[in-house]
Motif scaffolding. Sequence first.
Motif, PDB file in Angstrom:
ATOM      1  N   ALA A 183       0.801  -1.224   0.000  1.00  0.00           N
ATOM      2  CA  ALA A 183       0.000   0.000   0.000  1.00  0.00           C
ATOM      3  C   ALA A 183       0.832   1.272   0.000  1.00  0.00           C
ATOM      4  O   ALA A 183       0.293   2.362  -0.227  1.00  0.00           O
ATOM      5  N   PHE A 184       2.143   1.158   0.266  1.00  0.00           N
ATOM      6  CA  PHE A 184       2.951   2.365   0.447  1.00  0.00           C
ATOM      7  C   PHE A 184       4.420   1.992   0.254  1.00  0.00           C
ATOM      8  O   PHE A 184       4.880   0.986   0.804  1.00  0.00           O
ATOM      9  N   ILE A 185       5.146   2.788  -0.549  1.00  0.00           N
ATOM     10  CA  ILE A 185       6.590   2.590  -0.707  1.00  0.00           C
ATOM     11  C   ILE A 185       7.261   3.954  -0.783  1.00  0.00           C
ATOM     12  O   ILE A 185       6.914   4.785  -1.617  1.00  0.00           O
ATOM     13  N   ASP A 186       8.233   4.178   0.093  1.00  0.00           N
ATOM     14  CA  ASP A 186       9.095   5.355   0.051  1.00  0.00           C
ATOM     15  C   ASP A 186      10.526   4.912  -0.215  1.00  0.00           C
ATOM     16  O   ASP A 186      11.008   3.935   0.381  1.00  0.00           O
ATOM     17  N   HIS A 187      11.209   5.644  -1.100  1.00  0.00           N
ATOM     18  CA  HIS A 187      12.634   5.433  -1.352  1.00  0.00           C
ATOM     19  C   HIS A 187      13.395   6.527  -0.603  1.00  0.00           C
ATOM     20  O   HIS A 187      13.254   7.708  -0.906  1.00  0.00           O
ATOM     21  N   MET A 188      14.171   6.133   0.399  1.00  0.00           N
ATOM     22  CA  MET A 188      14.943   7.084   1.206  1.00  0.00           C
ATOM     23  C   MET A 188      16.358   7.203   0.649  1.00  0.00           C
ATOM     24  O   MET A 188      17.093   6.227   0.561  1.00  0.00           O
ATOM     25  N   SER A 212       1.586  -3.925   8.140  1.00  0.00           N
ATOM     26  CA  SER A 212       2.946  -4.281   8.569  1.00  0.00           C
ATOM     27  C   SER A 212       3.909  -3.346   7.858  1.00  0.00           C
ATOM     28  O   SER A 212       3.760  -3.080   6.658  1.00  0.00           O
ATOM     29  N   THR A 213       4.885  -2.819   8.597  1.00  0.00           N
ATOM     30  CA  THR A 213       5.932  -2.013   7.982  1.00  0.00           C
ATOM     31  C   THR A 213       7.125  -2.902   7.670  1.00  0.00           C
ATOM     32  O   THR A 213       7.477  -3.782   8.448  1.00  0.00           O
ATOM     33  N   LEU A 214       7.745  -2.660   6.512  1.00  0.00           N
ATOM     34  CA  LEU A 214       8.954  -3.374   6.118  1.00  0.00           C
ATOM     35  C   LEU A 214      10.024  -2.335   5.840  1.00  0.00           C
ATOM     36  O   LEU A 214       9.862  -1.512   4.934  1.00  0.00           O
ATOM     37  N   THR A 215      11.087  -2.351   6.612  1.00  0.00           N
ATOM     38  CA  THR A 215      12.217  -1.443   6.393  1.00  0.00           C
ATOM     39  C   THR A 215      13.396  -2.251   5.893  1.00  0.00           C
ATOM     40  O   THR A 215      13.776  -3.257   6.503  1.00  0.00           O
ATOM     41  N   GLY A 234      17.553   3.506   1.586  1.00  0.00           N
ATOM     42  CA  GLY A 234      16.765   2.295   1.744  1.00  0.00           C
ATOM     43  C   GLY A 234      15.330   2.463   1.294  1.00  0.00           C
ATOM     44  O   GLY A 234      14.945   3.474   0.697  1.00  0.00           O
ATOM     45  N   LEU A 235      14.525   1.445   1.575  1.00  0.00           N
ATOM     46  CA  LEU A 235      13.105   1.444   1.249  1.00  0.00           C
ATOM     47  C   LEU A 235      12.292   1.278   2.525  1.00  0.00           C
ATOM     48  O   LEU A 235      12.648   0.485   3.402  1.00  0.00           O
ATOM     49  N   GLN A 236      11.200   2.036   2.616  1.00  0.00           N
ATOM     50  CA  GLN A 236      10.232   1.848   3.688  1.00  0.00           C
ATOM     51  C   GLN A 236       8.891   1.521   3.035  1.00  0.00           C
ATOM     52  O   GLN A 236       8.411   2.260   2.166  1.00  0.00           O
ATOM     53  N   ILE A 237       8.299   0.419   3.483  1.00  0.00           N
ATOM     54  CA  ILE A 237       7.157  -0.180   2.788  1.00  0.00           C
ATOM     55  C   ILE A 237       6.058  -0.495   3.794  1.00  0.00           C
ATOM     56  O   ILE A 237       6.346  -0.899   4.924  1.00  0.00           O
ATOM     57  N   TRP A 238       4.807  -0.296   3.376  1.00  0.00           N
ATOM     58  CA  TRP A 238       3.661  -0.744   4.166  1.00  0.00           C
ATOM     59  C   TRP A 238       2.954  -1.848   3.402  1.00  0.00           C
ATOM     60  O   TRP A 238       2.662  -1.712   2.205  1.00  0.00           O
ATOM     61  N   VAL A 239       2.649  -2.925   4.115  1.00  0.00           N
ATOM     62  CA  VAL A 239       1.879  -4.028   3.564  1.00  0.00           C
ATOM     63  C   VAL A 239       0.576  -4.108   4.352  1.00  0.00           C
ATOM     64  O   VAL A 239       0.585  -4.332   5.567  1.00  0.00           O
ATOM     65  N   ALA A 240      -0.548  -3.905   3.683  1.00  0.00           N
ATOM     66  CA  ALA A 240      -1.839  -3.918   4.370  1.00  0.00           C
ATOM     67  C   ALA A 240      -2.159  -5.316   4.883  1.00  0.00           C
ATOM     68  O   ALA A 240      -1.788  -6.331   4.274  1.00  0.00           O
TER      69      ALA A 240
END
Length: 297
Positions: free
Chosen positions: A36-41, A63-66, A118-124
């Motif tokens: 549901a969400f991806i940020d590229h840091m 769930s957040t995935l870093t 890195g990547l920060q991701i949300w998985v619904a």
Amino acid sequence: MSNIQLIIEERPSIVGNFMVGRLLPFREKRTVGPFAFIDHMGPHKLSDHENFDVPPHPHIGLSTLTYLFEGSIMHRDSLGSEVEIKPGEVNWMTSGNGIVHSERTPEYLRHSEKSLHGLQIWVALPKHLEQMEPNFHHASDHEIPHWQQDGVSFKLIAGEAFGKKSPVPVYSPLYFIEIKSFEKKTISIGHELFGESALYILEGSIESNGNVYEPKHILVATDAKLCEFTMQANTSVYIFGGEAFPEERFIFWNFVASNHELIEDAKRRWIEQTFPKIDGETEFVPLPEPNPLKPKQ
């Protein structure tokens, strides 16, 4: 990707005191499978007086995935978890009915030059698990399946594919795969994919149907089973996706839910500061303005 439905380019956004490139959600594609969400840091070089600081903030329904390529982040949450995230490792925090966490430069790095990428991701979460109890899992680099095939490096960061399973405890059928090639190679892995699928280009470039695609783009597939593309030398891509949920997912700030009532309840709880606390942290990120609450029924 021999069947590209949509191309999404990174858009700048601010997280805490840090500029990131936002990839999902996108106006024409809110989710890819459960993602549901991806940020590229980054990549960012930080001086001896610059640090990454995101004070305590809440989540529900995800769930957040870093996943880091460079640098380090100290994760603290309201379960009592305190873990330093390093490159190649996976932080997987499941919010369920509500969790609070902070993300900061570790204390031992705060007065030295450093980098962060890195990547920060949300998985619904699926609807029947949206209100589950929160939990946290950290997977070290050596626990995550790695392998070489025809000179190409693969890593199954989360989910199941290629007859392998990541130790990250996911809650719906999905995959998050890293592929790196140092030579020009044609990749055909559609037989391993299912549901909705997309490809993120981190570095290098790929070619598909005579078109060349550059970094900082997501290519969304029309049909995951037709996933074939050519990687140029020194290219890294991330393929992610899985089974889509039958219900729409709504996002407000850090809250993801299948209905607005859960989001309104989370907004009230954060304003009233009744979410669980992080030991030793007194700061918090306020609910964004404007923040009107719907009247309780």
